[in-house]
Motif scaffolding. Structure first.
Motif, PDB file in Angstrom:
ATOM      1  N   VAL A 131       0.829  -1.235  -0.198  1.00  0.00           N
ATOM      2  CA  VAL A 131      -0.083   0.010   0.098  1.00  0.00           C
ATOM      3  C   VAL A 131       0.815   1.396  -0.052  1.00  0.00           C
ATOM      4  N   SER A 132       1.936   1.191   0.562  1.00  0.00           N
ATOM      5  CA  SER A 132       2.702   2.453   0.852  1.00  0.00           C
ATOM      6  C   SER A 132       3.425   2.717  -0.803  1.00  0.00           C
ATOM      7  N   ALA A 133       3.803   1.403  -1.043  1.00  0.00           N
ATOM      8  CA  ALA A 133       4.285   1.750  -2.559  1.00  0.00           C
ATOM      9  C   ALA A 133       3.281   2.140  -3.584  1.00  0.00           C
ATOM     10  N   ILE A 134       2.027   1.801  -3.478  1.00  0.00           N
ATOM     11  CA  ILE A 134       1.036   2.394  -4.293  1.00  0.00           C
ATOM     12  C   ILE A 134       0.830   3.802  -4.021  1.00  0.00           C
ATOM     13  N   GLY A 135       0.834   4.168  -2.630  1.00  0.00           N
ATOM     14  CA  GLY A 135       0.511   5.424  -2.162  1.00  0.00           C
ATOM     15  C   GLY A 135       1.530   6.478  -2.529  1.00  0.00           C
ATOM     16  N   THR A 136       3.002   5.837  -2.848  1.00  0.00           N
ATOM     17  CA  THR A 136       4.007   6.778  -3.225  1.00  0.00           C
ATOM     18  C   THR A 136       3.919   6.957  -4.719  1.00  0.00           C
ATOM     19  N   LEU A 137       3.423   5.840  -5.483  1.00  0.00           N
ATOM     20  CA  LEU A 137       3.024   6.149  -6.938  1.00  0.00           C
ATOM     21  C   LEU A 137       2.212   7.382  -7.330  1.00  0.00           C
ATOM     22  N   ILE A 138       0.980   7.259  -6.211  1.00  0.00           N
ATOM     23  CA  ILE A 138      -0.194   8.261  -6.483  1.00  0.00           C
ATOM     24  C   ILE A 138       0.459   9.377  -6.017  1.00  0.00           C
ATOM     25  N   VAL A 139       1.075   9.696  -5.074  1.00  0.00           N
ATOM     26  CA  VAL A 139       1.531  10.918  -4.572  1.00  0.00           C
ATOM     27  C   VAL A 139       2.677  11.359  -5.630  1.00  0.00           C
ATOM     28  N   ASP A 140       3.515  10.511  -6.288  1.00  0.00           N
ATOM     29  CA  ASP A 140       4.495  10.862  -7.289  1.00  0.00           C
ATOM     30  C   ASP A 140       3.702  11.554  -8.450  1.00  0.00           C
ATOM     31  N   THR A 141       2.813  10.745  -9.018  1.00  0.00           N
ATOM     32  CA  THR A 141       1.828  11.410 -10.178  1.00  0.00           C
ATOM     33  C   THR A 141       1.038  12.703  -9.774  1.00  0.00           C
ATOM     34  N   VAL A 142       0.399  12.611  -8.560  1.00  0.00           N
ATOM     35  CA  VAL A 142      -0.457  13.795  -8.465  1.00  0.00           C
ATOM     36  C   VAL A 142       0.284  15.082  -8.310  1.00  0.00           C
ATOM     37  N   ALA A 143       1.599  14.647  -7.230  1.00  0.00           N
ATOM     38  CA  ALA A 143       2.278  16.042  -7.140  1.00  0.00           C
ATOM     39  C   ALA A 143       3.073  16.474  -8.578  1.00  0.00           C
ATOM     40  N   THR A 144       3.645  15.729  -9.189  1.00  0.00           N
ATOM     41  CA  THR A 144       3.967  15.820 -10.640  1.00  0.00           C
ATOM     42  C   THR A 144       3.228  16.698 -11.321  1.00  0.00           C
ATOM     43  N   GLY A 145       1.882  16.293 -11.381  1.00  0.00           N
ATOM     44  CA  GLY A 145       0.880  16.996 -12.338  1.00  0.00           C
ATOM     45  C   GLY A 145       0.670  18.243 -11.764  1.00  0.00           C
ATOM     46  N   TYR A 146       0.592  18.499 -10.500  1.00  0.00           N
ATOM     47  CA  TYR A 146       0.153  19.470  -9.800  1.00  0.00           C
ATOM     48  C   TYR A 146       1.340  20.621  -9.990  1.00  0.00           C
ATOM     49  N   PHE A 147       2.542  20.170 -10.017  1.00  0.00           N
ATOM     50  CA  PHE A 147       3.373  21.059 -10.317  1.00  0.00           C
ATOM     51  C   PHE A 147       3.595  21.627 -11.686  1.00  0.00           C
ATOM     52  N   HIS A 148       3.079  20.834 -12.717  1.00  0.00           N
ATOM     53  CA  HIS A 148       3.159  21.096 -13.951  1.00  0.00           C
ATOM     54  C   HIS A 148       2.049  22.020 -14.259  1.00  0.00           C
ATOM     55  N   ARG A 149       0.842  21.887 -13.641  1.00  0.00           N
ATOM     56  CA  ARG A 149      -0.254  22.874 -13.807  1.00  0.00           C
ATOM     57  C   ARG A 149       0.049  24.128 -13.346  1.00  0.00           C
ATOM     58  N   THR A 150       0.745  24.090 -11.995  1.00  0.00           N
ATOM     59  CA  THR A 150       1.082  25.434 -11.430  1.00  0.00           C
ATOM     60  C   THR A 150       1.954  26.222 -12.318  1.00  0.00           C
ATOM     61  N   ASP A 151       2.840  25.478 -12.466  1.00  0.00           N
ATOM     62  CA  ASP A 151       3.890  26.124 -13.449  1.00  0.00           C
ATOM     63  C   ASP A 151       3.320  26.718 -14.872  1.00  0.00           C
ATOM     64  N   ALA A 152       2.543  25.876 -15.578  1.00  0.00           N
ATOM     65  CA  ALA A 152       2.017  26.336 -16.558  1.00  0.00           C
ATOM     66  C   ALA A 152       0.899  27.638 -16.667  1.00  0.00           C
ATOM     67  N   LYS A 153       0.327  27.633 -15.374  1.00  0.00           N
ATOM     68  CA  LYS A 153      -0.534  28.883 -15.010  1.00  0.00           C
ATOM     69  C   LYS A 153       0.286  29.987 -14.869  1.00  0.00           C
ATOM     70  N   ARG A 154       1.398  29.601 -14.168  1.00  0.00           N
ATOM     71  CA  ARG A 154       2.310  31.053 -13.818  1.00  0.00           C
ATOM     72  C   ARG A 154       2.913  31.542 -15.158  1.00  0.00           C
ATOM     73  N   LYS A 155       3.358  30.555 -16.136  1.00  0.00           N
ATOM     74  CA  LYS A 155       3.899  31.161 -17.236  1.00  0.00           C
ATOM     75  C   LYS A 155       2.636  31.834 -18.141  1.00  0.00           C
ATOM     76  N   ALA A 156       1.564  31.296 -18.126  1.00  0.00           N
ATOM     77  CA  ALA A 156       0.734  31.724 -19.012  1.00  0.00           C
ATOM     78  C   ALA A 156       0.322  33.206 -18.374  1.00  0.00           C
ATOM     79  N   ALA A 157       0.237  33.493 -17.170  1.00  0.00           N
ATOM     80  CA  ALA A 157      -0.140  34.771 -16.588  1.00  0.00           C
ATOM     81  C   ALA A 157       1.115  35.630 -17.156  1.00  0.00           C
ATOM     82  N   ALA A 158       2.230  35.261 -16.981  1.00  0.00           N
ATOM     83  CA  ALA A 158       3.516  35.981 -17.308  1.00  0.00           C
ATOM     84  C   ALA A 158       3.356  36.745 -18.809  1.00  0.00           C
ATOM     85  N   VAL A 159       2.753  35.634 -19.735  1.00  0.00           N
ATOM     86  CA  VAL A 159       2.815  35.996 -21.002  1.00  0.00           C
ATOM     87  C   VAL A 159       1.705  36.978 -21.072  1.00  0.00           C
TER      88      VAL A 159
END
Length: 353
Positions: free
Chosen positions: A131-159
């Motif tokens: 369960v810990s390994a699966i949870g790490t996978l979930i955290v890994d993917t969710v956190a990566t997606g969150y950072f990508h979306r946040t970075d994209a919004k920041r750059k879009a606002a800058a443009v």
């Protein structure tokens, strides 16, 4: 922000372990009674003080070594030497999870001192690790997606805030290239890698810190010099190798200096702090009490799942599958030898720790 959140998680885990591990319920079977032969609190305390400084030094040096790439070009990220060292560290972390932590979790949750409850009727250590390994996978993917979306919004606002004259010049420069598509729709590959490395380094530190806290408290609570003495060099090398693995991931994440120092300090201080807490609770701590066994077993199993996932998926597979590695036989050989060497050395340490 991410580093601050991880800091809160580390502090919470430390407090949970410090509150529950000292439980000293009466042993239910005679085999669980503590043997007082060989106990020497004064000599054990001297050895534990030595252990604090040795492990602190080993952890700090291991975590700092990958950061020396700025002065030594040969060990900068993505060089052959760096990839080989990282493969060695991946083997260390994998052996830590499978050879050190997971067997300890099974041993704790299958102890004869656990009378009653479901612990002996089901392999909870394996399930919690899964369960810990699966949870790490979930955290890994969710956190990566969150950072990508946040970075994209920041750059879009800058443009969007860019002056019209600059936008016109940009349009002329990119004429015939964008064709109406948003220039922010796809992030550069280097930035995607940076996001992944930042997520990897913080999740990896979580697993390493949980394990380091537990082994530190276990060492600090022991009043037997024969138990403490071999653990001092073994855990020093253990933390040194783990520090190399964590330090390599931190370097690739390219955090600010403050965040790098914070993460390195957390790793370096966790085991010594655990030893200090163990010394403080040694008079009431019973390693064979049901509460201590259950808490230790569950935390160890969770840490094992995190470390095994991180070693295989985020450290080894990610580097071994790179085109640069796949196209060069000598580099492949060097990395495989380094992997086996790291896993082998850390497995040997399990004889003493």
């Amino acid at each position: 922000m991410a580093t601050a959140a991880m800091t809160k998680v580390f502090v919470l885990l430390f407090l949970v372990a410090a509150c529950y591990l000292p439980a000293h319920a009466a042993a239910a079977e005679c085999d669980c009674a503590t043997d007082t032969a060989g106990r020497d609190k004064a000599q054990a305390l001297r050895l534990k003080v030595i252990a604090i400084f040795c492990i602190l030094a080993g952890s700090a040096v291991g975590a700092a070594l990958p950061s020396l790439g700025g002065r030594f070009p040969a060990i900068q990220p993505e060089t052959d030497v760096f990839l080989s060292v990282k493969a060695f560290a991946g083997g260390v972390i994998l052996a830590t999870g499978l050879v050190h932590i997971l067997p300890a979790a099974f041993e704790a949750l299958s102890s004869p001192c656990l009378v009653g409850g479901p612990w002996k009727r089901f392999p909870f250590a394996g399930m919690v690790a899964m369960v810990s390994a699966i949870g790490t996978l979930i955290v890994d993917t969710v956190a990566t997606g969150y950072f990508h979306r946040t970075d994209a919004k920041r750059k879009a606002a800058a443009v969007a805030d860019e002056p019209a004259d600059d936008l016109e010049a940009s349009d002329e420069h990119s004429h015939g290239h964008a064709h109406g598509m948003s220039v922010m729709s796809v992030a550069p590959a280097g930035e995607e890698d940076l996001v992944r490395h930042r997520v990897i380094s913080q999740v990896l530190e979580l697993g390493v810190v949980v394990h380091s806290l537990i082994i530190g408290m276990s060492l600090g609570a022991s009043d037997f010099p024969s138990t403490v003495r071999p653990l001092v060099p073994a855990l020093t090398f253990h933390q040194f190798f783990e520090g190399i693995g964590l330090g390599g991931c931190i370097v690739q994440a390219k955090f600010r200096v403050r965040s790098v120092v914070t993460m390195a300090l957390f790793f370096s201080l966790t085991t010594p702090a655990g030893i200090a807490v163990g010394i403080g609770i040694s008079s009431v701590y019973d390693a064979n009490s049901p509460t201590a066994l259950v808490v230790q077993g569950l935390l160890e199993a969770a840490a094992a799942g995190i470390l095994v996932y991180m070693a295989l998926v985020d450290i080894l597979a990610e580097d071994f599958m790179k085109t640069k590695v796949q196209s060069r036989g000598r580099l492949q050989l060097a990395m495989n030898v380094a992997l086996l060497l790291g896993a082998g050395l850390m497995s040997m340490i399990a004889i003493w720790a």
